[in-house]
Design a protein around this motif. Sequence first.
Motif, PDB file in Angstrom:
ATOM      1  N   ILE A  25       0.867  -1.186   0.000  1.00  0.00           N
ATOM      2  CA  ILE A  25       0.000   0.000   0.000  1.00  0.00           C
ATOM      3  C   ILE A  25       0.894   1.223   0.000  1.00  0.00           C
ATOM      4  O   ILE A  25       1.342   1.682   1.036  1.00  0.00           O
ATOM      5  N   HIS A  26       1.191   1.748  -1.169  1.00  0.00           N
ATOM      6  CA  HIS A  26       2.042   2.930  -1.223  1.00  0.00           C
ATOM      7  C   HIS A  26       1.160   4.167  -1.282  1.00  0.00           C
ATOM      8  O   HIS A  26      -0.044   4.094  -1.045  1.00  0.00           O
ATOM      9  N   ALA A  27       1.766   5.290  -1.604  1.00  0.00           N
ATOM     10  CA  ALA A  27       1.068   6.564  -1.464  1.00  0.00           C
ATOM     11  C   ALA A  27      -0.276   6.619  -2.199  1.00  0.00           C
ATOM     12  O   ALA A  27      -1.306   6.932  -1.604  1.00  0.00           O
TER      13      ALA A  27
ATOM     14  N   ALA B 124      -2.987   4.296  -0.829  1.00  0.00           N
ATOM     15  CA  ALA B 124      -3.366   4.739   0.510  1.00  0.00           C
ATOM     16  C   ALA B 124      -4.342   5.907   0.376  1.00  0.00           C
ATOM     17  O   ALA B 124      -5.352   5.979   1.078  1.00  0.00           O
ATOM     18  N   GLY B 125      -4.047   6.810  -0.541  1.00  0.00           N
ATOM     19  CA  GLY B 125      -4.936   7.953  -0.784  1.00  0.00           C
ATOM     20  C   GLY B 125      -6.319   7.484  -1.217  1.00  0.00           C
ATOM     21  O   GLY B 125      -7.333   8.006  -0.762  1.00  0.00           O
TER      22      GLY B 125
ATOM     23  N   LYS C 264      -7.429   7.428   8.217  1.00  0.00           N
ATOM     24  CA  LYS C 264      -6.240   8.221   8.525  1.00  0.00           C
ATOM     25  C   LYS C 264      -5.072   7.844   7.615  1.00  0.00           C
ATOM     26  O   LYS C 264      -4.530   6.749   7.706  1.00  0.00           O
ATOM     27  N   LEU C 265      -4.698   8.794   6.794  1.00  0.00           N
ATOM     28  CA  LEU C 265      -3.674   8.548   5.768  1.00  0.00           C
ATOM     29  C   LEU C 265      -2.344   8.081   6.358  1.00  0.00           C
ATOM     30  O   LEU C 265      -1.778   7.085   5.938  1.00  0.00           O
ATOM     31  N   PHE C 266      -1.857   8.819   7.360  1.00  0.00           N
ATOM     32  CA  PHE C 266      -0.545   8.461   7.909  1.00  0.00           C
ATOM     33  C   PHE C 266      -0.590   7.088   8.572  1.00  0.00           C
ATOM     34  O   PHE C 266       0.357   6.324   8.514  1.00  0.00           O
ATOM     35  N   ALA C 267      -1.735   6.810   9.202  1.00  0.00           N
ATOM     36  CA  ALA C 267      -1.863   5.523   9.856  1.00  0.00           C
ATOM     37  C   ALA C 267      -1.839   4.397   8.823  1.00  0.00           C
ATOM     38  O   ALA C 267      -1.150   3.387   8.995  1.00  0.00           O
TER      39      ALA C 267
ATOM     40  N   MET D  44      -0.629   4.495   5.688  1.00  0.00           N
ATOM     41  CA  MET D  44       0.690   4.385   5.070  1.00  0.00           C
ATOM     42  C   MET D  44       1.700   3.805   6.062  1.00  0.00           C
ATOM     43  O   MET D  44       2.593   3.044   5.691  1.00  0.00           O
ATOM     44  N   GLY D  45       1.522   4.158   7.314  1.00  0.00           N
ATOM     45  CA  GLY D  45       2.465   3.766   8.350  1.00  0.00           C
ATOM     46  C   GLY D  45       2.445   2.285   8.688  1.00  0.00           C
ATOM     47  O   GLY D  45       3.365   1.781   9.321  1.00  0.00           O
ATOM     48  N   MET D  46       1.366   1.596   8.292  1.00  0.00           N
ATOM     49  CA  MET D  46       1.310   0.155   8.566  1.00  0.00           C
ATOM     50  C   MET D  46       2.391  -0.605   7.821  1.00  0.00           C
ATOM     51  O   MET D  46       2.769  -1.698   8.213  1.00  0.00           O
ATOM     52  N   GLY D  47       2.838  -0.032   6.706  1.00  0.00           N
ATOM     53  CA  GLY D  47       3.874  -0.706   5.921  1.00  0.00           C
ATOM     54  C   GLY D  47       3.382  -2.006   5.316  1.00  0.00           C
ATOM     55  O   GLY D  47       4.061  -3.020   5.366  1.00  0.00           O
TER      56      GLY D  47
END
Lengths: 88, 550
Positions: free
Chosen positions: A14-16, A19-20, A48-51, A53-56
């Motif tokens: 799940i890249h940018a 994720a968007g 939540k976008l950062f969340a 994306m942050g999962m990696g």
Amino acid sequence: MQTIEYNIQDENGIHARPAGIIVSTAKKYKSAITIRISGTEKTADAKKLFAVMGMGVTKGDRLQITAEGEDAGEALMKLEAEMRSAGL
Amino acid sequence: MEIIHGKGVSGHMVRGKLRIIRHIRHTAAHIFTSAENEKERFREACAKVKDELTDLQKQTAEKAGEKEAEIFAIHRMMMEEEDFGECTSDLISEGKTAEEAVLQTGETLAKMFLAMDSPYMQARAVDVRSVSERIADVLNGRETTDFTMESPGIIAADDLTPAETVMLDKNMILGFVTERGSDNSHTAILARTMDIPAVVDIGSIDDKFDGKDCILDGNNGVLYIEPDAEIGRVYDDSCLYDLQKKKAEEQYRGKRCITSEGTSIRICANAGGIDDVMEAAANDAEGIGLFRSEFLFMRYGRCPTEEEQFSVYKEAVSHMSGRETIIRTLDAGADKQLKWIPSTVQENNPALGLRAVRLCLRHSALLYTQLRALYRASAFGPIAAMIPMITIPEELKQVKRIAEQAMESLRMENIQYNPYMPIGIMIETPSAALYAEELAELCDFFSIGTNDLIQYTLAADRENPEVIYLTRPLPKSVMQLMEMTAAAGKKAGIPVGICGELGNDESMTAFFLHIGITKISVPPAQILRIRGKVLESIREESLQKAKELF
């Protein structure tokens, strides 16, 4: 509460961009939507976008996407369709 | 001479003066007033940046394509995130100015990305930094870093954000190097799409090199500072040549080719995947003349599902925004074997064996599934199906029966599709060319696959150097088969195109136009060059006609 499972096939996980797409789709629904990577403790609020994306999330990960609320079923269907057409 | 190595991410070689540009790191000069006031300043700046990003997204979509532009939508989403706003607000409440707070927030989030395992996600640190710096810029009332140049040169920067990359003036900036960055960054992706030579991750570069003559090799990832005469000679030639060629070709962007008889000649692209489709769109392709669906079948080590195929075909056609996208059905066998298809007999001569449409008819479920996926995608844009290696009309009749079954099943399931989706064939065997009149009655278009047509007509393996003499110059036999094909198409009123290496060969362009070819499909990067050649041929032809009149 409803749950679907989804296998990630995109090389970059799940890249940018995906994720968007996930976040903007999830935000359209009233239901609380959570993503978890199967077999791990990693979870994120799908709004939540950062969340997210942050999962990696990487290729081969199996996701459990859970929605709770009046439009849960519809939200999950739409999310799955959008993720699929994003090539995730 | 100084040689610096980095990661080559894009393009050819260029030579010019190096200009070192470093971002001014924002140290907040503004003095803290009150938390409320600072939060208000932050909100105002965000509103302004939001507009800027919307604008950038639009500009990028025009310059490099919709998909590239989405990064700015992501930037906008990042700044609209609660986390981003809350974190900044909290810092302001602690007594920081809006500038300090937003930069610190950007740094915190960037660290989160940098700590992740995937290099791709690490590269996202640039994005979040870029957003916070943009907001800080607005708060400071300071201009963004200036990349304008008075004369053409090569930029060396600490880093470039995607926004800065897309704003680069391609006429002045021959190429760029960055001290940081990865070949996965959006900046690198943009550089490739915009065809700007770029090398990233070269480590720190000394300011003393500013203004020095240098050569940048974007392919191999090397920067030569004050190159010696030898490297100078090698690279100078190639860099000048590339540059002149590129510039000359740009004039054909947006141009369309119409012959003196009013026939339009379309220059389309061959694509091997979605990336190529995007490159085609960025290079002004008038359609996809050949989308090789093989990659889908190789990717998974199993047969791709209808759903998987459908989503790829749909994506391809959506990138082409209304221009025709021709998808070739599975062309496996011979030199492209699929391990998961059970082989029936040991083939001594696979090039003459069970390949392409023959394989698909032998395992008709393959073709049925692919056609269903294609029909489903046809509801979303102008898709056409193209069948490879048709040798006799009976094969095409069988394909059409399977297509009927696919449509019937979609009808029963109430799934939308375009019942008029064109089905065309490749003409790549001498037999098909000889059958062209009959085949033309059975399908909607022809596309001449020159590689195989040459190989099968001359009975010469194209990879065997010992027999290559048979193919150059191209013998009349092959040309006659092409001419017959074009004439049959014209008679039946169906378009005839070229896809194959020969389309790329400028010396053949005039011949193709002469026999009545209306579509030439080439690799995305060759579109403008071939369009230039077609326009030139049309001009010469009308000039010839005008002379005959007087």
